[in-house]
Design a protein around this motif. Structure first.
Motif, PDB file in Angstrom:
ATOM      1  N   UNK A   1       2.498  -5.869   8.209  1.00  0.00           N
ATOM      2  CA  UNK A   1       3.122  -6.970   7.418  1.00  0.00           C
ATOM      3  C   UNK A   1       3.825  -6.376   6.063  1.00  0.00           C
ATOM      4  N   UNK A   2       3.622  -5.262   6.041  1.00  0.00           N
ATOM      5  CA  UNK A   2       3.953  -4.943   4.525  1.00  0.00           C
ATOM      6  C   UNK A   2       5.500  -5.405   4.148  1.00  0.00           C
ATOM      7  N   UNK A   3       6.547  -4.868   5.140  1.00  0.00           N
ATOM      8  CA  UNK A   3       7.966  -5.240   4.838  1.00  0.00           C
ATOM      9  C   UNK A   3       8.017  -6.453   4.710  1.00  0.00           C
ATOM     10  N   UNK A   4       7.733  -7.306   5.337  1.00  0.00           N
ATOM     11  CA  UNK A   4       7.919  -8.907   5.252  1.00  0.00           C
ATOM     12  C   UNK A   4       6.978  -9.436   4.218  1.00  0.00           C
TER      13      UNK A   4
ATOM     14  N   UNK B   1       0.969  -1.245  -0.050  1.00  0.00           N
ATOM     15  CA  UNK B   1       0.132   0.020  -0.150  1.00  0.00           C
ATOM     16  C   UNK B   1       0.785   1.199   0.000  1.00  0.00           C
ATOM     17  N   UNK B   2       1.950   1.101  -0.713  1.00  0.00           N
ATOM     18  CA  UNK B   2       2.833   2.235  -0.830  1.00  0.00           C
ATOM     19  C   UNK B   2       2.210   3.424  -1.362  1.00  0.00           C
TER      20      UNK B   2
ATOM     21  N   UNK C   1       0.955  -1.594  -8.552  1.00  0.00           N
ATOM     22  CA  UNK C   1       1.444  -2.677  -9.458  1.00  0.00           C
ATOM     23  C   UNK C   1       2.985  -2.678  -9.666  1.00  0.00           C
ATOM     24  N   UNK C   2       3.487  -1.538 -10.026  1.00  0.00           N
ATOM     25  CA  UNK C   2       4.884  -1.236 -10.389  1.00  0.00           C
ATOM     26  C   UNK C   2       5.717  -2.187  -9.169  1.00  0.00           C
ATOM     27  N   UNK C   3       5.446  -1.613  -8.222  1.00  0.00           N
ATOM     28  CA  UNK C   3       6.195  -2.341  -7.068  1.00  0.00           C
ATOM     29  C   UNK C   3       6.246  -3.864  -6.987  1.00  0.00           C
TER      30      UNK C   3
ATOM     31  N   UNK D   1      -9.357   1.531  -9.774  1.00  0.00           N
ATOM     32  CA  UNK D   1      -9.475   0.904  -8.697  1.00  0.00           C
ATOM     33  C   UNK D   1      -9.366   1.897  -7.583  1.00  0.00           C
ATOM     34  N   UNK D   2     -10.649   2.277  -6.477  1.00  0.00           N
ATOM     35  CA  UNK D   2     -10.578   2.972  -5.654  1.00  0.00           C
ATOM     36  C   UNK D   2     -10.305   2.196  -4.287  1.00  0.00           C
ATOM     37  N   UNK D   3     -10.137   0.888  -4.248  1.00  0.00           N
ATOM     38  CA  UNK D   3      -9.846   0.117  -3.044  1.00  0.00           C
ATOM     39  C   UNK D   3      -8.383   0.061  -2.970  1.00  0.00           C
ATOM     40  N   UNK D   4      -7.523  -0.408  -3.646  1.00  0.00           N
ATOM     41  CA  UNK D   4      -6.011  -0.471  -3.622  1.00  0.00           C
ATOM     42  C   UNK D   4      -5.412   0.343  -5.087  1.00  0.00           C
ATOM     43  N   UNK D   5      -4.748   1.463  -4.804  1.00  0.00           N
ATOM     44  CA  UNK D   5      -4.151   2.160  -5.838  1.00  0.00           C
ATOM     45  C   UNK D   5      -3.474   1.369  -7.059  1.00  0.00           C
TER      46      UNK D   5
END
Length: 311
Positions: A238-241, A168-169, A269-271, A261-265
């Motif tokens: 949990x994001x880093x792990x 969720x960056x 996807x690039x990440x 998408x309004x739920x997750x940007x």
């Protein structure tokens, strides 16, 4: 009868049922049964320890590969029927109701972090005696698919992540609403499910009003377990792990994201593709959080290309 023709017939039957004043619940059961049948699927169950797990599988097995479908938060196996309709002639489909969802057992104290749900899925697939398969997941199910693919690389032929959670960056409209104490993903009163559809989907499918009402009742009835699951995911830190773990994915991977998408940007996807070897990103214009519902034919085409590349 061709499946698309069968779907039109199903809509006609539903209209006749509506006009004949059938109960909303009868119409719901008829509608969901027709859509499953039209997709070449039937409902089955499997016992996994103390759990009863519901899933959809081919009425007629094929000689083709197996594909496991993993739904998102608050969703269920039937989120996959429109995509499955494009695949069951050539693939053996398993669309699972994860614990806490759909028609599966809903123990409140099971543990519902992304890592825990990944292991729940592993137990289910072991109980089904599945060995090697393609896997696709949406939203929460996309994160679980990514974690599973990294944890069990010898079982995964390809991974398709549709608008996956886990990174969720780049924040979304949902984050602002949740921080303000308003979570549109958890219906609690009349009108909330229609709001959820409007929020999550850009290209909305036709749902007859009586069916919509029954689905809303079911979502409201699941509010308590959904709150438990949402908090378990959000509080796991949990994001880093997660980023470290998904670097272990070895199978060909396709990340598909609806740009609206309004739920997750979608920019997250690039990440994903930067962390996973042999991964690529496909952005769908004018599509929201659930490409398998909003654009099933295009989603199926993308999956077939991915599956072919994994052979």
């Amino acid at each position: 009868m061709p499946r698309k023709t069968g779907f039109k017939v199903a809509l006609l039957i539903l209209s006749m049922l509506w006009l004949s004043a059938c109960s909303r619940h009868s119409m719901y059961e008829t509608a969901i049964g027709l859509e499953r049948s039209g997709a070449g699927l039937q409902v089955k169950t499997v016992e996994v320890g103390d759990w009863q797990i519901a899933y959809l599988a081919n009425k007629e097995p094929t000689d083709g590969d197996t594909v496991v479908m993993v739904h998102g938060f608050g969703a269920d196996k039937d989120n996959w029927t429109r995509l499955a309709r494009e695949l069951t002639d050539d693939f053996n489909v398993y669309a699972i109701d994860l614990p806490g969802h759909g028609d599966s057992s809903k123990p409140m104290d099971l543990g519902y972090s992304l890592a825990q749900q990944t292991e729940h899925l592993a137990r289910i697939l072991d109980a089904l005696a599945l060995n090697q398969y393609h896997m696709m997941g949406n939203s929460m199910g996309g994160a679980i698919t990514a974690l599973y693919s990294s944890r069990y690389p010898d079982r995964i032929k390809s991974a398709m992540l549709l608008n996956p959670a886990g990174i969720m960056e780049y924040e979304s409209e949902l984050v602002d609403l949740v921080v303000a104490g308003d979570n549109p993903l958890i219906p609690s009163k009349q009108g909330d499910f229609e709001r959820l559809i409007d929020f999550a989907l850009e290209e909305k499918p036709f749902i007859p009003w009586p069916v919509l009402g029954v689905v809303e009742e079911k979502k409201i009835a699941n509010r308590e377990i959904n709150e438990v699951i949402f908090e378990a995911i959000r509080d796991s830190g949990f994001q880093n792990e997660f980023r470290q773990r998904i670097q272990g994915i070895q199978a060909p991977t396709l990340v598909v994201w609806g740009k609206e998408d309004r739920v997750i940007n979608y920019r997250n996807g690039d990440l994903f593709v930067s962390l996973i070897d042999n991964a690529r990103l496909e952005i769908m214009e004018d599509i929201g959080h659930a490409p398998m519902i909003e654009a099933p034919e295009r989603s199926a085409e993308l999956f077939r290309e991915l599956a072919d590349a994994s052979d």
